[in-house]
Design an enzyme around this catalytic site. Sequence first.
Site, PDB file in Angstrom:
ATOM      1  N   TYR A  69      20.295 -27.344  -8.666  1.00  0.00           N
ATOM      2  CA  TYR A  69      18.988 -27.803  -9.425  1.00  0.00           C
ATOM      3  C   TYR A  69      18.646 -28.365  -8.244  1.00  0.00           C
ATOM      4  O   TYR A  69      18.318 -29.859  -8.388  1.00  0.00           O
ATOM      5  CB  TYR A  69      20.201 -28.628  -9.922  1.00  0.00           C
ATOM      6  CG  TYR A  69      20.252 -27.760 -12.057  1.00  0.00           C
ATOM      7  CD1 TYR A  69      20.910 -25.885 -11.625  1.00  0.00           C
ATOM      8  CD2 TYR A  69      21.441 -27.954 -12.114  1.00  0.00           C
ATOM      9  CE1 TYR A  69      21.491 -25.037 -12.452  1.00  0.00           C
ATOM     10  CE2 TYR A  69      22.392 -27.176 -13.053  1.00  0.00           C
ATOM     11  CZ  TYR A  69      22.419 -26.185 -13.167  1.00  0.00           C
ATOM     12  OH  TYR A  69      23.344 -25.232 -14.303  1.00  0.00           O
ATOM     13  N   PHE A 214      22.734 -21.928 -22.351  1.00  0.00           N
ATOM     14  CA  PHE A 214      21.767 -22.554 -22.840  1.00  0.00           C
ATOM     15  C   PHE A 214      22.936 -22.269 -24.305  1.00  0.00           C
ATOM     16  O   PHE A 214      22.195 -21.395 -24.737  1.00  0.00           O
ATOM     17  CB  PHE A 214      21.410 -20.554 -22.140  1.00  0.00           C
ATOM     18  CG  PHE A 214      20.464 -20.363 -21.217  1.00  0.00           C
ATOM     19  CD1 PHE A 214      20.456 -21.432 -20.847  1.00  0.00           C
ATOM     20  CD2 PHE A 214      20.138 -19.276 -21.214  1.00  0.00           C
ATOM     21  CE1 PHE A 214      19.412 -21.176 -18.677  1.00  0.00           C
ATOM     22  CE2 PHE A 214      19.704 -19.241 -19.840  1.00  0.00           C
ATOM     23  CZ  PHE A 214      19.209 -19.681 -18.461  1.00  0.00           C
ATOM     24  N   PRO A 215      23.009 -23.300 -24.562  1.00  0.00           N
ATOM     25  CA  PRO A 215      23.609 -23.207 -25.841  1.00  0.00           C
ATOM     26  C   PRO A 215      22.464 -23.441 -27.093  1.00  0.00           C
ATOM     27  O   PRO A 215      22.635 -22.933 -27.759  1.00  0.00           O
ATOM     28  CB  PRO A 215      24.207 -25.114 -25.359  1.00  0.00           C
ATOM     29  CG  PRO A 215      23.267 -25.258 -25.116  1.00  0.00           C
ATOM     30  CD  PRO A 215      22.827 -24.498 -23.472  1.00  0.00           C
ATOM     31  N   LEU A 216      21.614 -23.845 -26.579  1.00  0.00           N
ATOM     32  CA  LEU A 216      20.021 -23.502 -27.180  1.00  0.00           C
ATOM     33  C   LEU A 216      19.306 -21.137 -27.564  1.00  0.00           C
ATOM     34  O   LEU A 216      18.305 -22.094 -27.924  1.00  0.00           O
ATOM     35  CB  LEU A 216      18.694 -24.924 -27.734  1.00  0.00           C
ATOM     36  CG  LEU A 216      19.492 -26.334 -27.551  1.00  0.00           C
ATOM     37  CD1 LEU A 216      18.761 -27.192 -27.621  1.00  0.00           C
ATOM     38  CD2 LEU A 216      19.958 -25.734 -29.447  1.00  0.00           C
TER      39      LEU A 216
HETATM   40  N1  LIG Z   1      26.042 -21.688 -15.437  1.00  0.00           N
HETATM   41  C1  LIG Z   1      25.475 -22.251 -15.144  1.00  0.00           C
HETATM   42  O1  LIG Z   1      24.964 -20.698 -14.292  1.00  0.00           O
HETATM   43  C2  LIG Z   1      24.372 -22.011 -15.906  1.00  0.00           C
HETATM   44  C3  LIG Z   1      23.290 -21.905 -15.963  1.00  0.00           C
HETATM   45  C4  LIG Z   1      21.830 -22.562 -16.878  1.00  0.00           C
HETATM   46  C5  LIG Z   1      21.770 -23.925 -17.421  1.00  0.00           C
HETATM   47  N2  LIG Z   1      23.013 -24.661 -16.903  1.00  0.00           N
HETATM   48  C6  LIG Z   1      23.974 -25.873 -17.534  1.00  0.00           C
HETATM   49  O2  LIG Z   1      23.303 -25.370 -18.436  1.00  0.00           O
HETATM   50  C7  LIG Z   1      22.900 -26.500 -19.598  1.00  0.00           C
HETATM   51  C8  LIG Z   1      22.430 -26.450 -20.622  1.00  0.00           C
HETATM   52  O3  LIG Z   1      21.110 -25.104 -20.404  1.00  0.00           O
HETATM   53  P1  LIG Z   1      19.179 -25.121 -20.598  1.00  0.00           P
HETATM   54  O4  LIG Z   1      19.290 -26.638 -20.530  1.00  0.00           O
HETATM   55  O5  LIG Z   1      18.893 -24.722 -19.587  1.00  0.00           O
HETATM   56  O6  LIG Z   1      19.412 -24.821 -21.916  1.00  0.00           O
HETATM   57  P2  LIG Z   1      18.946 -25.152 -23.151  1.00  0.00           P
HETATM   58  O7  LIG Z   1      20.593 -26.085 -24.147  1.00  0.00           O
HETATM   59  O8  LIG Z   1      19.723 -23.582 -24.369  1.00  0.00           O
HETATM   60  O9  LIG Z   1      17.999 -24.902 -23.737  1.00  0.00           O
HETATM   61  C9  LIG Z   1      16.633 -25.756 -22.787  1.00  0.00           C
HETATM   62  C10 LIG Z   1      15.674 -25.471 -23.700  1.00  0.00           C
HETATM   63  O10 LIG Z   1      15.285 -25.803 -24.839  1.00  0.00           O
HETATM   64  C11 LIG Z   1      14.448 -26.668 -25.229  1.00  0.00           C
HETATM   65  N3  LIG Z   1      14.757 -27.703 -26.146  1.00  0.00           N
HETATM   66  C12 LIG Z   1      16.080 -29.204 -25.379  1.00  0.00           C
HETATM   67  N4  LIG Z   1      16.216 -29.632 -27.139  1.00  0.00           N
HETATM   68  C13 LIG Z   1      14.914 -28.702 -27.878  1.00  0.00           C
HETATM   69  C14 LIG Z   1      15.077 -28.850 -29.157  1.00  0.00           C
HETATM   70  N5  LIG Z   1      15.496 -30.214 -29.657  1.00  0.00           N
HETATM   71  N6  LIG Z   1      13.861 -28.862 -30.018  1.00  0.00           N
HETATM   72  C15 LIG Z   1      13.463 -27.843 -28.829  1.00  0.00           C
HETATM   73  N7  LIG Z   1      13.160 -26.898 -27.841  1.00  0.00           N
HETATM   74  C16 LIG Z   1      14.437 -28.368 -27.098  1.00  0.00           C
HETATM   75  C17 LIG Z   1      14.293 -28.031 -24.552  1.00  0.00           C
HETATM   76  O11 LIG Z   1      12.623 -28.151 -23.491  1.00  0.00           O
HETATM   77  P3  LIG Z   1      12.700 -29.717 -23.143  1.00  0.00           P
HETATM   78  O12 LIG Z   1      12.991 -29.894 -22.114  1.00  0.00           O
HETATM   79  O13 LIG Z   1      11.065 -30.059 -23.298  1.00  0.00           O
HETATM   80  O14 LIG Z   1      13.051 -30.381 -24.836  1.00  0.00           O
HETATM   81  C18 LIG Z   1      14.852 -26.827 -22.838  1.00  0.00           C
HETATM   82  O15 LIG Z   1      13.658 -25.499 -22.171  1.00  0.00           O
HETATM   83  C19 LIG Z   1      21.979 -26.415 -18.411  1.00  0.00           C
HETATM   84  O16 LIG Z   1      21.205 -28.284 -18.181  1.00  0.00           O
HETATM   85  C20 LIG Z   1      23.001 -26.596 -16.639  1.00  0.00           C
HETATM   86  O17 LIG Z   1      23.189 -27.214 -17.003  1.00  0.00           O
HETATM   87  C21 LIG Z   1      24.716 -23.683 -16.209  1.00  0.00           C
END
Ligand SMILES: NC(=O)c1ccc[n+]([C@@H]2O[C@H](COP(=O)([O-])OP(=O)(O)OC[C@H]3O[C@@H](n4cnc5c(N)ncnc54)[C@H](OP(=O)(O)O)[C@@H]3O)[C@@H](O)[C@H]2O)c1
Length: 290
Positions: A69, A214-216
């Site tokens: 990252y 990607f929980p959201l």
């Molecule tokens: N193992 C793997 O291959 C892998 C791949 C991807 C990710 N990950 C891990 O999983 C974690 C979570 O995934 P992610 O961050 O990509 O996706 P996510 O948690 O599904 O969604 C994050 C996105 O949603 C927005 N968001 C968050 N909270 C919100 C809310 N309450 N209301 C509206 N929008 C909201 C964020 O924008 P804002 O910043 O504007 O809030 C960001 O763009 C990552 O941080 C990483 O540590 C692991």
Amino acid sequence: MAPTLTPDASAAGTFTLGGDLTVHRMGYGAMRLTGKGVWGPPADREEARRVLRRAVELGVDFIDTADSYGPDVNEEIIAEALHPYPEGLVIATKGGLERPGPGQWTPNGRPEHLRQVCEGSLRRLKMESIDLYQLHRIDPEVPFADQVGVLQELHDEGKIRHVGLSEVGVDEIRRAREHLPVVSVQNQYNLSQRQWDDVVDYCGEEGIAFIPWFPLATGKLSSEKALDEVATRHGATPSQVALAWLLHRSPTMLPIPGTSQIAHLEENVAAAGLQLTDDEVRTLAATVTD
Ligand SMILES: NC(=O)c1ccc[n+]([C@@H]2O[C@H](COP(=O)([O-])OP(=O)(O)OC[C@H]3O[C@@H](n4cnc5c(N)ncnc54)[C@H](OP(=O)(O)O)[C@@H]3O)[C@@H](O)[C@H]2O)c1
């Protein structure tokens, strides 16, 4: 009128990883604290540090990151914000997915590479041992035994305490467990993307943490109309309902919602205290699809 939710990660209860690392079941994924395409530094580095410190203030004691990252940047910011680390804070990192450029991801499970990136993570995070080291991807070009073999060596040398896997099926978890204990699995999973249901169930049965990435659904669930009714009933937001649904889905579920904003962080952590009924959980699963 539904009570207002308080942002307190402890309301989600706890899960113990590998028998000795007890964390609250609402974590934080730090990947968003980088530049566009998960490349380079974030636009506002001080704000990124504030987000991390606020997460800890709210009771988050499980933070997910990876060497890739930024690359490197995400781990550096975590150390800048939080080192010396408070007692009980678990920082889980990953290795084995290289970054040739923004938005590009290439598996590299060669043992010498895994050793090198793990040692880089130790330096950047200013740690002597990494509590949870996750193989970011299994590399199909490298013998599986070599990839888990070097993780076992790093464990035996005291550089990593526990091992996790990412984006794996049940057969791959079973194969890895023939070589070493696997305490966590991190796969893409959320209310609208349930392709890994069998892995969630397997992890639940085996006491392995399931960490949904990607929980959201990268924020899409925050504006999902099908969540509005349940959200309104609880005085909550669709994002909070989506996270509460995950917590309800399995006792070994450990969500790590990502955000670069303190307001979203507080909203997401507050989902730890949102109790859905069994009926709501079933209805949501039946109505929300990809
Ligand atoms: N193992 C793997 O291959 C892998 C791949 C991807 C990710 N990950 C891990 O999983 C974690 C979570 O995934 P992610 O961050 O990509 O996706 P996510 O948690 O599904 O969604 C994050 C996105 O949603 C927005 N968001 C968050 N909270 C919100 C809310 N309450 N209301 C509206 N929008 C909201 C964020 O924008 P804002 O910043 O504007 O809030 C960001 O763009 C990552 O941080 C990483 O540590 C692991």
